[in-house]
Design a protein around this motif. Sequence first.
Motif, mmCIF file in Angstrom:
data_model
loop_
_atom_site.group_PDB
_atom_site.id
_atom_site.type_symbol
_atom_site.label_atom_id
_atom_site.label_comp_id
_atom_site.label_asym_id
_atom_site.label_seq_id
_atom_site.Cartn_x
_atom_site.Cartn_y
_atom_site.Cartn_z
ATOM 1 N N UNK A 24 0.835 -1.191 0.000
ATOM 2 C CA UNK A 24 0.000 0.000 0.000
ATOM 3 C C UNK A 24 0.873 1.245 0.000
ATOM 4 N N UNK A 25 0.465 2.217 -0.790
ATOM 5 C CA UNK A 25 1.060 3.541 -0.734
ATOM 6 C C UNK A 25 -0.045 4.471 -0.248
ATOM 7 N N UNK A 26 0.255 5.737 -0.111
ATOM 8 C CA UNK A 26 -0.775 6.670 0.335
ATOM 9 C C UNK A 26 -1.876 6.835 -0.705
ATOM 10 N N UNK A 27 -1.558 6.558 -1.967
ATOM 11 C CA UNK A 27 -2.529 6.750 -3.037
ATOM 12 C C UNK A 27 -3.298 5.489 -3.414
ATOM 13 N N UNK A 28 -2.618 4.299 -3.364
ATOM 14 C CA UNK A 28 -3.286 3.090 -3.860
ATOM 15 C C UNK A 28 -2.576 1.823 -3.404
ATOM 16 N N UNK A 29 -3.193 0.700 -3.738
ATOM 17 C CA UNK A 29 -2.619 -0.617 -3.469
ATOM 18 C C UNK A 29 -1.949 -1.095 -4.752
ATOM 19 N N UNK A 30 -0.650 -1.440 -4.649
ATOM 20 C CA UNK A 30 0.089 -1.866 -5.845
ATOM 21 C C UNK A 30 0.968 -3.067 -5.518
ATOM 22 N N UNK A 31 0.645 -4.212 -6.061
ATOM 23 C CA UNK A 31 1.501 -5.383 -5.906
ATOM 24 C C UNK A 31 1.463 -5.995 -4.516
ATOM 25 N N UNK A 32 2.561 -6.674 -4.184
ATOM 26 C CA UNK A 32 2.664 -7.395 -2.919
ATOM 27 C C UNK A 32 4.007 -7.093 -2.244
ATOM 28 N N UNK A 33 4.053 -7.269 -0.925
ATOM 29 C CA UNK A 33 5.303 -7.162 -0.161
ATOM 30 C C UNK A 33 5.354 -8.330 0.820
ATOM 31 N N UNK A 34 6.578 -8.652 1.263
ATOM 32 C CA UNK A 34 6.772 -9.756 2.183
ATOM 33 C C UNK A 34 7.917 -9.407 3.129
ATOM 34 N N UNK A 35 8.076 -10.153 4.197
ATOM 35 C CA UNK A 35 9.206 -9.993 5.101
ATOM 36 C C UNK A 35 9.226 -8.670 5.817
ATOM 37 N N UNK A 36 10.409 -8.057 5.848
ATOM 38 C CA UNK A 36 10.596 -6.824 6.628
ATOM 39 C C UNK A 36 9.770 -5.658 6.074
ATOM 40 N N UNK A 37 9.554 -5.619 4.758
ATOM 41 C CA UNK A 37 8.733 -4.555 4.170
ATOM 42 C C UNK A 37 7.267 -4.710 4.584
ATOM 43 N N UNK A 38 6.801 -5.953 4.670
ATOM 44 C CA UNK A 38 5.432 -6.199 5.124
ATOM 45 C C UNK A 38 5.287 -5.805 6.589
ATOM 46 N N UNK A 39 6.305 -6.084 7.403
ATOM 47 C CA UNK A 39 6.272 -5.698 8.812
ATOM 48 C C UNK A 39 6.288 -4.182 8.957
ATOM 49 N N UNK A 40 7.112 -3.503 8.171
ATOM 50 C CA UNK A 40 7.166 -2.043 8.212
ATOM 51 C C UNK A 40 5.802 -1.446 7.884
ATOM 52 N N UNK A 41 5.127 -2.027 6.921
ATOM 53 C CA UNK A 41 3.786 -1.576 6.549
ATOM 54 C C UNK A 41 2.797 -1.855 7.685
#
Length: 130
Positions: A24-41
């Motif tokens: 997710x960004x502030x504007x929209x949902x784009x793609x997927x994330x995993x691991x540390x990036x998913x935790x940061x989100x």
Amino acid sequence: MRSYLLTTETVLQEPEYTTLTHKMTEERVTGKVDGIKALEQAIYKILNTERYEYPIYTFSYGVELKKLIGKEQPYVRSELKRIVREALLQDDRILQVDGFQFVFEGDACHCSFNVSSIYGPLKIKVEVGI
């Protein structure tokens, strides 16, 4: 009469859940994330969700930042540490939250802290209106 052989060598394993989620960004949902990036989100979402305000979340999800509005700096420092730790340590991927630093500017408190996770360290910054 039947007899059964029971052993004490049974091993229970908890299932391992994937952390793959929508990016997710502030504007929209784009793609997927995993691991540390998913935790940061997930941390970003927790720190931007006021606890008890949204019926889709459990009472243990989110933060209680509204109660800091109008309070003095020493109170905000101590309570913000407690509030952030309490909220983030609900996530099993987070091991420790420490290293808090505060900068007060007008009606805002800029807070940064370290998160130790199963994926590695993160440096998080948050701004709170007081």
